[in-house]
Design a protein around this motif. Sequence first.
Motif, short mmCIF file in Angstrom:
data_model
loop_
_atom_site.label_atom_id
_atom_site.label_comp_id
_atom_site.label_asym_id
_atom_site.label_seq_id
_atom_site.Cartn_x
_atom_site.Cartn_y
_atom_site.Cartn_z
N VAL A 203 0.84 -1.19 0.00
CA VAL A 203 0.00 0.00 0.00
C VAL A 203 0.88 1.24 0.00
O VAL A 203 2.11 1.16 0.05
CB VAL A 203 -0.93 0.01 1.23
CG1 VAL A 203 -1.93 -1.15 1.18
CG2 VAL A 203 -0.11 -0.04 2.52
N LEU A 204 0.23 2.40 -0.05
CA LEU A 204 0.90 3.70 0.08
C LEU A 204 0.34 4.39 1.30
O LEU A 204 -0.86 4.38 1.53
CB LEU A 204 0.67 4.56 -1.17
CG LEU A 204 1.30 4.08 -2.49
CD1 LEU A 204 0.90 5.01 -3.62
CD2 LEU A 204 2.81 4.00 -2.39
N ILE A 205 1.22 5.02 2.10
CA ILE A 205 0.81 5.78 3.27
C ILE A 205 1.38 7.19 3.15
O ILE A 205 2.55 7.36 2.84
CB ILE A 205 1.27 5.11 4.58
CG1 ILE A 205 0.83 5.95 5.79
CG2 ILE A 205 2.76 4.87 4.60
CD1 ILE A 205 1.08 5.27 7.11
N LYS A 206 0.55 8.19 3.38
CA LYS A 206 0.97 9.58 3.21
C LYS A 206 1.25 10.18 4.58
O LYS A 206 0.37 10.64 5.28
CB LYS A 206 -0.11 10.37 2.49
CG LYS A 206 0.37 11.72 1.95
CD LYS A 206 -0.66 12.36 1.05
CE LYS A 206 -0.14 13.66 0.45
NZ LYS A 206 -1.14 14.32 -0.41
N LEU A 207 2.56 10.15 5.00
CA LEU A 207 2.98 10.72 6.27
C LEU A 207 3.39 12.18 6.12
O LEU A 207 3.23 12.97 7.03
CB LEU A 207 4.13 9.91 6.85
CG LEU A 207 3.80 8.44 7.18
CD1 LEU A 207 5.03 7.73 7.71
CD2 LEU A 207 2.66 8.35 8.17
N GLY A 208 3.93 12.53 4.96
CA GLY A 208 4.34 13.91 4.71
C GLY A 208 3.68 14.42 3.44
O GLY A 208 2.50 14.23 3.21
N GLN A 209 4.46 15.08 2.59
CA GLN A 209 3.93 15.58 1.33
C GLN A 209 3.81 14.49 0.28
O GLN A 209 2.91 14.52 -0.56
CB GLN A 209 4.81 16.72 0.81
CG GLN A 209 4.84 17.95 1.71
CD GLN A 209 5.69 19.05 1.13
OE1 GLN A 209 6.39 18.86 0.15
NE2 GLN A 209 5.63 20.22 1.74
N ASN A 210 4.72 13.51 0.33
CA ASN A 210 4.72 12.46 -0.67
C ASN A 210 4.34 11.13 -0.06
O ASN A 210 4.75 10.81 1.05
CB ASN A 210 6.13 12.34 -1.30
CG ASN A 210 6.56 13.64 -1.97
OD1 ASN A 210 5.74 14.30 -2.61
ND2 ASN A 210 7.82 14.00 -1.82
N PRO A 211 3.54 10.33 -0.76
CA PRO A 211 3.18 9.01 -0.25
C PRO A 211 4.38 8.08 -0.28
O PRO A 211 5.23 8.17 -1.14
CB PRO A 211 2.08 8.54 -1.23
CG PRO A 211 2.35 9.31 -2.49
CD PRO A 211 2.89 10.63 -2.06
N MET A 212 4.45 7.17 0.71
CA MET A 212 5.57 6.25 0.81
C MET A 212 5.06 4.81 0.77
O MET A 212 3.99 4.52 1.31
CB MET A 212 6.33 6.49 2.12
CG MET A 212 7.05 7.83 2.17
SD MET A 212 7.94 8.07 3.74
CE MET A 212 6.54 8.31 4.84
#
Length: 244
Positions: A203-212
């Motif tokens: 999956v992708l998780i958005k902790l800051g400006q960009n998803p990781m």
Amino acid sequence: MTSQVEPQVKPHNVKEIVALLAEQFPLCFSLTGEAKPLKIGIFQDLVARLQDNPLFSKTQLRQALRVYTSSWRYLDAVKAGIARIDLEGIAGDLVDEQQAEHAAKTLVESKAKAAEVRKAKALEHKARQQQQKPQADASQPATTDVAKTDKPAYKKNAPRTAAKPAKSSTLKENRPAKVATPVVAEKALQAVTTVDLVVGAKVLIKLGQNPMPATVVEVVKQDVVVQLASGMVVKTHSGSLYQA
């Protein structure tokens, strides 16, 4: 197999938990020297091995892993081609290029943030010293120059000069108008459905400006625990995850 000796004293903070993990799993965790990248999904292995130990909870283990995997020593060890290890120190999957780049970026950002904190503390210390200096000067007796008060002071009149026209209006007229920079729209992220939220899903998780990128390691109703490419474990809500 590594022998486990339950500690007699309950740990009070995350650092003590990390120290106990290094004591019980010395081939996996270390407190000094070179660190080794951890296996993806090692959080589940820890929970399974320590589930009968009343001194550890899932929350404490998750916090300890987050602190361990976000240290500069660990991030510097996550390099492409290096094998990840399990609790017994057995090598497994290799760190890929994307995971290594993410770890390197996180390390640079962490060091920059630490530098800003040190700079702010230095400025605060300097400002405190400047505030204390006038108070010290005020406590000293003032001195007067008698010789200067004997004669009256005369001021020379400054020659009158013609007032010059202000240049602000001319500069404003000649200044070119700013051109608005076009904003590039970020690619729309698609939310992950409940069906796709299974252990091991990418999956992708958005902790800051960009998803990781991340891997799902635990699903409890609406709460989901994921592990980042650097090895950091994060607990979040299912609505914060997107399709990889």
